[in-house]
Motif scaffolding. Structure first.
Motif, PDB file in Angstrom:
ATOM      1  N   LYS A   5      41.895 102.307  12.018  1.00  0.00           N
ATOM      2  CA  LYS A   5      40.498 101.988  12.275  1.00  0.00           C
ATOM      3  C   LYS A   5      39.809 103.227  12.811  1.00  0.00           C
ATOM      4  O   LYS A   5      40.374 103.966  13.618  1.00  0.00           O
ATOM      5  N   THR A  15      31.233 102.048  17.799  1.00  0.00           N
ATOM      6  CA  THR A  15      30.878 101.271  16.615  1.00  0.00           C
ATOM      7  C   THR A  15      31.891 101.574  15.527  1.00  0.00           C
ATOM      8  O   THR A  15      32.155 102.743  15.213  1.00  0.00           O
ATOM      9  N   GLU A  16      32.480 100.539  14.956  1.00  0.00           N
ATOM     10  CA  GLU A  16      33.480 100.759  13.919  1.00  0.00           C
ATOM     11  C   GLU A  16      32.817 101.270  12.635  1.00  0.00           C
ATOM     12  O   GLU A  16      31.777 100.767  12.205  1.00  0.00           O
ATOM     13  N   THR A  18      33.122 101.313   8.889  1.00  0.00           N
ATOM     14  CA  THR A  18      33.808 100.484   7.902  1.00  0.00           C
ATOM     15  C   THR A  18      34.297 101.316   6.721  1.00  0.00           C
ATOM     16  O   THR A  18      33.504 102.060   6.122  1.00  0.00           O
ATOM     17  N   PRO A  19      35.570 101.219   6.385  1.00  0.00           N
ATOM     18  CA  PRO A  19      36.084 101.973   5.227  1.00  0.00           C
ATOM     19  C   PRO A  19      35.595 101.353   3.928  1.00  0.00           C
ATOM     20  O   PRO A  19      35.323 100.152   3.850  1.00  0.00           O
ATOM     21  N   ARG A  20      35.508 102.174   2.907  1.00  0.00           N
ATOM     22  CA  ARG A  20      35.069 101.675   1.607  1.00  0.00           C
ATOM     23  C   ARG A  20      35.722 102.482   0.494  1.00  0.00           C
ATOM     24  O   ARG A  20      36.264 103.570   0.726  1.00  0.00           O
ATOM     25  N   ARG A 152      40.386 106.562   1.482  1.00  0.00           N
ATOM     26  CA  ARG A 152      39.297 105.707   1.945  1.00  0.00           C
ATOM     27  C   ARG A 152      38.118 106.600   2.316  1.00  0.00           C
ATOM     28  O   ARG A 152      38.306 107.709   2.844  1.00  0.00           O
ATOM     29  N   PHE A 154      34.731 106.867   4.679  1.00  0.00           N
ATOM     30  CA  PHE A 154      34.163 106.318   5.907  1.00  0.00           C
ATOM     31  C   PHE A 154      32.754 106.865   6.076  1.00  0.00           C
ATOM     32  O   PHE A 154      32.559 108.089   6.088  1.00  0.00           O
TER      33      PHE A 154
END
Length: 296
Positions: A5, A15-16, A18-20, A152, A154
């Protein structure tokens, strides 16, 4: 990424991110090819290389790694059960067309690089959104050097790469042969002490983690985790030289033990030279070994 993460930190909290996945496969290929030497330790020779009307294929990327091994890189946006078989199909073509590949190397990197292509271990690197456990099992069954790399994206400007599996063809046999050759090489120099020192370094580097592969060259032995992280030269009369991917500026250099060779020519890759003379030196170098392994 598996279990990873990423968070953006501010004074008010975290704040995370998000991977995409990429929108299309070409985006992954373009990003990696633009920075291939930094990301994979591979010099790009040609993109989208056609294998002729008989074979009827198109290789995503052809390159040469740090040790002179030919490399095929195949990309998939997400999970694709056929990526390994497709890559192996192209790898077989590559082995059967050595002169054609060496001509590409000659045109792109020069005559010296072309004359030093290492055909003992051509590599396949698959970069994809993810792999299945069947993929990981499959690469271990093939007698080929294969790396499975999960990517990934980010946010708008971060890329993550994770080596899911890494297998080198014939890793076990060369390791034993190396130990025997080292012992023979030092028999006329300083007897068993240098052989034991070389074996201690070998064990230390191989023991840093899973997926460490070894590549034998005449001038050095490379320890590889997708990219080289250590290169060990044959023992000299009283010392063993190891080159690491550690920035010498981040190290308190000790005369007679560590040296900045970023501006000097030497065999293997890495800007930090570590000089080992005793088992105690191997223990002193452990943190440097780990730092180089982590960087790769």
């Amino acid at each position: 990424m598996s279990g990873l993460k990423l968070f953006h930190t501010t004074k008010s909290g975290v704040t995370e991110v998000t991977p995409r996945l990429a929108e299309v496969e070409a985006d992954v290929q373009g990003l990696v090819e633009a920075h291939m030497e930094t990301l994979l330790g591979v010099r790009l020779l040609v993109s989208e290389y056609g294998t002729g009307p008989v074979h009827g294929g198109r290789i995503d990327s052809l390159g040469l790694d740090e040790n002179g091994s030919p490399v095929i890189v195949e990309y998939k946006r997400g999970v694709d059960a056929g990526v390994i078989n497709q890559g192996l199909f192209y790898l077989s073509w590559l082995v059967d067309h050595r002169a054609e590949f060496e001509h590409l190397v000659h045109d792109g990197l020069g005559a010296t690089a072309a004359s030093q292509v290492l055909w003992s271990g051509p590599r396949l690197i698959c970069v994809a959104g993810d792999f299945t456990r069947y993929d990981v099992h499959a690469v271990r069954e093939h007698r080929r050097s294969i790396d499975l790399v999960r990517y990934r994206l980010f946010g708008s400007d971060l890329l993550g790469l994770e080596t899911v599996a890494s297998v080198s063809c014939g890793t076990q046999a060369p390791r034993r042969a190396h130990r025997q050759s080292v012992a023979q090489a030092v028999a006329d120099v300083q007897g068993a002490s240098m052989a034991e020192l070389a074996n201690a370094v070998d064990e230390a580097l191989l023991g840093l983690g899973d997926g460490v592969n070894c590549v034998e060259r005449k001038q050095y032995r490379a320890y590889q985790r997708l990219r080289n992280f250590a290169c060990v030269c044959p023992p000299q009369r009283s010392k063993l030289l190891v080159y690491l991917k550690v920035d010498p500026k981040d190290v308190d250099l000790v005369p007679g033990f560590t040296r900045d060779v970023s501006g000097l020519g030497h065999h293997g890759t890495g800007d930090l030279e570590v000089q080992l003379r005793t088992p105690r030196d191997v223990e002193r170098a452990q943190d440097l070994f780990r730092a180089s392994y982590a960087a790769a």
